[in-house]
Design an enzyme around this catalytic site. Structure first.
Site, PDB file in Angstrom:
ATOM      1  CE  LYS A 129      -3.779  -2.311   1.957  1.00  0.00           C
ATOM      2  NZ  LYS A 129      -4.479  -2.918   3.481  1.00  0.00           N
TER       3      LYS A 129
ATOM      4  CD  GLN B 252      -3.855  -4.595   6.668  1.00  0.00           C
ATOM      5  OE1 GLN B 252      -3.691  -3.281   5.655  1.00  0.00           O
ATOM      6  NE2 GLN B 252      -3.844  -5.180   5.815  1.00  0.00           N
TER       7      GLN B 252
ATOM      8  CG  ASP C 262      -9.973  -0.548   5.287  1.00  0.00           C
ATOM      9  OD1 ASP C 262      -9.569  -0.835   4.138  1.00  0.00           O
ATOM     10  OD2 ASP C 262      -9.543  -0.639   5.711  1.00  0.00           O
TER      11      ASP C 262
HETATM   12  N1  GUN Z   1      -7.038  -7.055   6.478  1.00  0.00           N
HETATM   13  C1  GUN Z   1      -7.709  -8.050   5.565  1.00  0.00           C
HETATM   14  N2  GUN Z   1      -7.973  -7.350   4.318  1.00  0.00           N
HETATM   15  C2  GUN Z   1      -8.135  -5.616   4.594  1.00  0.00           C
HETATM   16  C3  GUN Z   1      -8.301  -4.127   3.944  1.00  0.00           C
HETATM   17  O1  GUN Z   1      -8.682  -4.352   3.036  1.00  0.00           O
HETATM   18  N3  GUN Z   1      -8.365  -3.837   5.055  1.00  0.00           N
HETATM   19  C4  GUN Z   1      -7.737  -3.583   6.143  1.00  0.00           C
HETATM   20  N4  GUN Z   1      -7.942  -2.958   6.575  1.00  0.00           N
HETATM   21  N5  GUN Z   1      -6.909  -4.966   6.756  1.00  0.00           N
HETATM   22  C5  GUN Z   1      -6.779  -5.752   5.953  1.00  0.00           C
END
Ligand code: GUN
Length: 286
Positions: free
Chosen positions: A54, A98, A121
């Site tokens: 990211k 996350q 998100d």
């Molecule tokens: N963990 C697995 N997929 C995601 C996601 O799309 N966003 C976040 N914040 N954590 C994750």
């Protein structure tokens, strides 16, 4: 039937190029770079990989990015204090915590402390509620990315029977709502669903989000279906594979996503799209 591969990697690269262009235009007109803060608590290896991808994407498109790597013993109160500080920080348009969080934390309670306008998100109840009401704002990234993949096939979606296998808050549930908003007829399946095989066999669109290597054999797929595989699993040989048995599904599907290189890059592209949208809205504030 000859299958066509939906190349998420290249579609995501095109989205990133558009976003880079939009960032250049913002800067040329005196606006700040969109800013994304990514918070990771602990050192879950898979999370570390996702977070580094990211951050790399942010650099590529010219976003300002901040990474917060907190020790596993961080308290929920300390995490919420950081989130609230970022809510007030004008250089930050998007906040991503996350998941998963360590076991002593309540992820939902933390998500609810993120300003919904910075919830890139799309997990805050306000954003999920808006999606449900056909008033989308920040859309959960994986379903949003999948809708871009489906649109990319050029196939009409209206009226299609769609099946979503998996009922998680971050993929299955918002995915079904996205499909409904696109005027498909979605069915959500889960571990108590009866006769999964027959239900999958009727579906024009299959979204597999189970998390089990080869869970869906190709023989279950309807001829001509669009198959989107959200799973990222390691098989017995250590190879990354999806939830659908790719080789046999290719004999029946009209379109299919590969693993890797299908949904994963599109989830990240959707995060960038949400962050740009958040920045555009923040710069329109009076
Ligand atoms: N963990 C697995 N997929 C995601 C996601 O799309 N966003 C976040 N914040 N954590 C994750």
């Amino acid at each position: 039937m000859s299958v066509r591969i939906i190349d998420g990697k290249s579609i995501a690269a095109t989205i990133r190029r558009h976003i880079s262009g939009a960032v250049r235009e913002r800067i040329a007109s005196g606006l700040p770079r969109p800013g994304l803060a990514v918070i990771q608590v602990g050192d879950n290896p898979a999370s570390s990989v996702y977070v580094s991808h990211k951050r790399r994407d942010c650099t590529e498109v010219g976003f300002h990015s901040e990474a917060y790597e907190l020790p596993v013993q961080t308290s929920q109160k300390e995490l919420v204090t950081l989130v609230e500080r970022l809510n007030k920080n004008a250089a930050i348009d998007g906040i991503l915590v996350q998941l998963p969080l360590p076991g002593h934390m309540n992820a939902q309670a933390v998500i609810e402390r993120i300003d919904p306008g910075k919830d890139v998100d799309g997990f805050h109840p306000e954003n999920i509620g808006r999606l449900l009401l056909r008033l989308p704002s920040m859309r959960p990234c994986t379903p949003y990315g999948i809708m871009s993949l489906l649109r990319h096939t050029g196939e009409p979606l209206e009226g299609k029977d769609a099946i979503v296998i998996g009922q998680s808050n971050i993929v299955g549930r918002p995915m079904a709502i996205e499909l409904l908003n696109a005027r498909c007829t979605p069915t959500i399946c889960h571990s108590r669903t009866q006769d999964l095989q027959a239900k999958i066999h009727r579906a024009d669109i299959v979204i597999a989000a189970v998390g089990r290597d080869g869970f869906i054999p190709g023989s279950w797929i309807k001829t001509g279906a669009i198959v989107i595989d959200v799973g990222i699993n390691r098989n017995a040989l250590g190879k990354l594979v999806g939830d659908v048995d790719f080789a046999t599904a290719c004999e029946r599907a009209a379109w299919i996503t590969p693993v890797p290189g299908g949904v994963g890059p599109m989830t990240r592209a959707a995060l960038l799209e949400n962050t740009l949208l958040a920045a555009e809205r923040h710069s329109q504030r009076p």
